[in-house]
Design a protein around this motif. Structure first.
Motif, PDB file in Angstrom:
ATOM      1  N   ALA A   1       0.829  -1.205   0.000  1.00  0.00           N
ATOM      2  CA  ALA A   1       0.000   0.000   0.000  1.00  0.00           C
ATOM      3  C   ALA A   1       0.864   1.256   0.000  1.00  0.00           C
ATOM      4  O   ALA A   1       0.620   2.196  -0.773  1.00  0.00           O
ATOM      5  N   TRP A   2       1.877   1.293   0.859  1.00  0.00           N
ATOM      6  CA  TRP A   2       2.693   2.499   0.940  1.00  0.00           C
ATOM      7  C   TRP A   2       3.547   2.693  -0.304  1.00  0.00           C
ATOM      8  O   TRP A   2       3.783   3.824  -0.736  1.00  0.00           O
ATOM      9  N   LEU A   3       4.004   1.607  -0.888  1.00  0.00           N
ATOM     10  CA  LEU A   3       4.754   1.742  -2.144  1.00  0.00           C
ATOM     11  C   LEU A   3       3.858   2.319  -3.241  1.00  0.00           C
ATOM     12  O   LEU A   3       4.287   3.158  -4.031  1.00  0.00           O
ATOM     13  N   LYS A   4       2.609   1.871  -3.263  1.00  0.00           N
ATOM     14  CA  LYS A   4       1.667   2.391  -4.257  1.00  0.00           C
ATOM     15  C   LYS A   4       1.340   3.855  -3.982  1.00  0.00           C
ATOM     16  O   LYS A   4       1.242   4.668  -4.907  1.00  0.00           O
ATOM     17  N   ILE A   5       1.157   4.194  -2.712  1.00  0.00           N
ATOM     18  CA  ILE A   5       0.875   5.586  -2.339  1.00  0.00           C
ATOM     19  C   ILE A   5       2.024   6.495  -2.775  1.00  0.00           C
ATOM     20  O   ILE A   5       1.817   7.550  -3.379  1.00  0.00           O
ATOM     21  N   ILE A   6       3.252   6.062  -2.476  1.00  0.00           N
ATOM     22  CA  ILE A   6       4.426   6.878  -2.817  1.00  0.00           C
ATOM     23  C   ILE A   6       4.577   7.014  -4.333  1.00  0.00           C
ATOM     24  O   ILE A   6       4.865   8.105  -4.843  1.00  0.00           O
ATOM     25  N   SER A   7       4.364   5.907  -5.050  1.00  0.00           N
ATOM     26  CA  SER A   7       4.548   5.952  -6.497  1.00  0.00           C
ATOM     27  C   SER A   7       3.424   6.695  -7.215  1.00  0.00           C
ATOM     28  O   SER A   7       3.607   7.166  -8.340  1.00  0.00           O
ATOM     29  N   SER A   8       2.250   6.812  -6.553  1.00  0.00           N
ATOM     30  CA  SER A   8       1.093   7.426  -7.200  1.00  0.00           C
ATOM     31  C   SER A   8       0.814   8.845  -6.733  1.00  0.00           C
ATOM     32  O   SER A   8      -0.073   9.512  -7.281  1.00  0.00           O
ATOM     33  N   VAL A   9       1.540   9.308  -5.729  1.00  0.00           N
ATOM     34  CA  VAL A   9       1.159  10.563  -5.086  1.00  0.00           C
ATOM     35  C   VAL A   9       1.255  11.761  -6.034  1.00  0.00           C
ATOM     36  O   VAL A   9       0.554  12.763  -5.848  1.00  0.00           O
ATOM     37  N   SER A  10       2.071  11.653  -7.058  1.00  0.00           N
ATOM     38  CA  SER A  10       2.175  12.767  -8.009  1.00  0.00           C
ATOM     39  C   SER A  10       0.872  12.961  -8.787  1.00  0.00           C
ATOM     40  O   SER A  10       0.653  14.021  -9.378  1.00  0.00           O
ATOM     41  N   HIS A  11       0.000  11.935  -8.763  1.00  0.00           N
ATOM     42  CA  HIS A  11      -1.286  12.033  -9.452  1.00  0.00           C
ATOM     43  C   HIS A  11      -2.409  12.523  -8.536  1.00  0.00           C
ATOM     44  O   HIS A  11      -3.541  12.663  -8.979  1.00  0.00           O
ATOM     45  N   PHE A  12      -2.087  12.745  -7.254  1.00  0.00           N
ATOM     46  CA  PHE A  12      -3.079  13.272  -6.320  1.00  0.00           C
ATOM     47  C   PHE A  12      -3.521  14.647  -6.795  1.00  0.00           C
ATOM     48  O   PHE A  12      -2.704  15.550  -6.991  1.00  0.00           O
ATOM     49  N   SER A  13      -4.835  14.806  -6.980  1.00  0.00           N
ATOM     50  CA  SER A  13      -5.339  16.024  -7.623  1.00  0.00           C
ATOM     51  C   SER A  13      -6.013  16.989  -6.659  1.00  0.00           C
ATOM     52  O   SER A  13      -6.738  17.890  -7.082  1.00  0.00           O
ATOM     53  N   GLY A  14      -5.774  16.831  -5.371  1.00  0.00           N
ATOM     54  CA  GLY A  14      -6.370  17.737  -4.396  1.00  0.00           C
ATOM     55  C   GLY A  14      -7.515  17.090  -3.647  1.00  0.00           C
ATOM     56  O   GLY A  14      -7.828  15.926  -3.819  1.00  0.00           O
ATOM     57  N   GLY A  15      -8.154  17.848  -2.777  1.00  0.00           N
ATOM     58  CA  GLY A  15      -9.195  17.298  -1.919  1.00  0.00           C
ATOM     59  C   GLY A  15      -8.577  16.688  -0.680  1.00  0.00           C
ATOM     60  O   GLY A  15      -7.539  17.137  -0.188  1.00  0.00           O
ATOM     61  N   SER A  16      -9.191  15.641  -0.174  1.00  0.00           N
ATOM     62  CA  SER A  16      -8.721  14.994   1.043  1.00  0.00           C
ATOM     63  C   SER A  16      -7.681  13.928   0.711  1.00  0.00           C
ATOM     64  O   SER A  16      -7.987  12.912   0.082  1.00  0.00           O
ATOM     65  N   PHE A  17      -6.444  14.156   1.145  1.00  0.00           N
ATOM     66  CA  PHE A  17      -5.400  13.162   0.948  1.00  0.00           C
ATOM     67  C   PHE A  17      -5.739  11.890   1.711  1.00  0.00           C
ATOM     68  O   PHE A  17      -5.486  10.785   1.230  1.00  0.00           O
ATOM     69  N   ARG A  18      -6.304  12.045   2.896  1.00  0.00           N
ATOM     70  CA  ARG A  18      -6.649  10.876   3.704  1.00  0.00           C
ATOM     71  C   ARG A  18      -7.657   9.987   2.980  1.00  0.00           C
ATOM     72  O   ARG A  18      -7.520   8.765   2.969  1.00  0.00           O
ATOM     73  N   ALA A  19      -8.672  10.590   2.373  1.00  0.00           N
ATOM     74  CA  ALA A  19      -9.655   9.809   1.622  1.00  0.00           C
ATOM     75  C   ALA A  19      -9.000   9.129   0.426  1.00  0.00           C
ATOM     76  O   ALA A  19      -9.302   7.966   0.126  1.00  0.00           O
ATOM     77  N   TRP A  20      -8.104   9.825  -0.249  1.00  0.00           N
ATOM     78  CA  TRP A  20      -7.380   9.257  -1.395  1.00  0.00           C
ATOM     79  C   TRP A  20      -6.543   8.070  -0.946  1.00  0.00           C
ATOM     80  O   TRP A  20      -6.541   7.017  -1.591  1.00  0.00           O
ATOM     81  N   LEU A  21      -5.822   8.232   0.172  1.00  0.00           N
ATOM     82  CA  LEU A  21      -4.992   7.163   0.719  1.00  0.00           C
ATOM     83  C   LEU A  21      -5.827   5.941   1.071  1.00  0.00           C
ATOM     84  O   LEU A  21      -5.481   4.805   0.729  1.00  0.00           O
ATOM     85  N   TRP A  22      -6.966   6.164   1.739  1.00  0.00           N
ATOM     86  CA  TRP A  22      -7.798   5.043   2.164  1.00  0.00           C
ATOM     87  C   TRP A  22      -8.440   4.320   1.001  1.00  0.00           C
ATOM     88  O   TRP A  22      -8.679   3.113   1.063  1.00  0.00           O
ATOM     89  N   ARG A  23      -8.734   5.013  -0.093  1.00  0.00           N
ATOM     90  CA  ARG A  23      -9.247   4.322  -1.275  1.00  0.00           C
ATOM     91  C   ARG A  23      -8.207   3.342  -1.812  1.00  0.00           C
ATOM     92  O   ARG A  23      -8.531   2.216  -2.211  1.00  0.00           O
TER      93      ARG A  23
END
Length: 205
Positions: free
Chosen positions: A75-97
């Motif tokens: 999960a954390w490897l995916k979060i780290i590798s995908s975080v550049s695609h985070f488009s705003g809003g709640s990071f916590r909700a994005w992480l939990w998805r």
């Protein structure tokens, strides 16, 4: 490998983590921006902030410490590798998805023919292992075993709300968004689950 959830944050990182908790989504978004810009400490802060609730939820949900550890790392490897695609809003909700989707995929792989999500936000648990907490006395182990058994006996849609609220430390609004259900439905599921748990534990006390 990433550190386990038990490892404490210290010094400057601890102060930043507390600031992030107080300021919520705005602080998270700033940390994401910092990490994308090359600040490795920013991701360490986000990791320190969320690692315990993510790991705790995985252990309680999978009921297998080894599987939970593997999925935690994934999960954390995916979060780290995908975080550049985070488009705003709640990071916590994005992480939990990300975390929940990985858990659902994991369940599907264990039981390929089982429908793990019925479209109403219900995650069908397919793990059978039961993990005893280390270093506990007999009475405490029996008490925890009874609580786990009572939680496991809940209807799956209620069990998931209980685990997201307790092990995951999510607010009910966050749970409703994550599961795609109305807030009142999440609250009602928790209310029914608590009533069932009280009755189950009273019967064996």
């Amino acid at each position: 490998r990433l550190r386990t959830a038990a490892a404490p944050a210290t010094g400057r990182l601890t102060r930043i983590m507390h600031l992030a908790r107080e300021n919520g989504d705005g602080a998270d978004a700033s940390l994401v921006e910092g990490f994308v810009a090359g600040d490795a400490e920013a991701m360490k802060t986000l990791y320190a902030k969320y690692r315990v609730e993510v790991y705790s939820w995985l252990v309680h949900s999978l009921r297998d410490a080894a599987e939970a550890e593997d999925l935690y790392q994934e999960a954390w490897l995916k979060i780290i590798s995908s975080v550049s695609h985070f488009s705003g809003g709640s990071f916590r909700a994005w992480l939990w998805r990300i975390v929940r989707n990985l858990a659902v995929d994991h369940a599907r792989k264990k039981r390929p023919g089982l429908s793990v999500d019925d479209g109403d936000g219900r995650w069908m648990d397919v793990a059978d292992a039961n993990v005893a907490p280390p270093g506990s006395g007999m009475e405490e182990r029996e008490r925890r075993k009874a609580v786990r058994a009572a939680i496991d006996s809940l209807p799956e849609h209620e069990r998931e709300v209980v685990l997201l609220r307790t092990a995951g430390s999510l607010e009910f609004k966050e749970i409703s968004v994550l599961l795609g259900i109305p807030l009142n439905t999440a609250l009602a599921r928790m209310h029914r689950a608590v009533a069932r748990l009280k009755a189950a534990l009273a019967a064996i006390s």
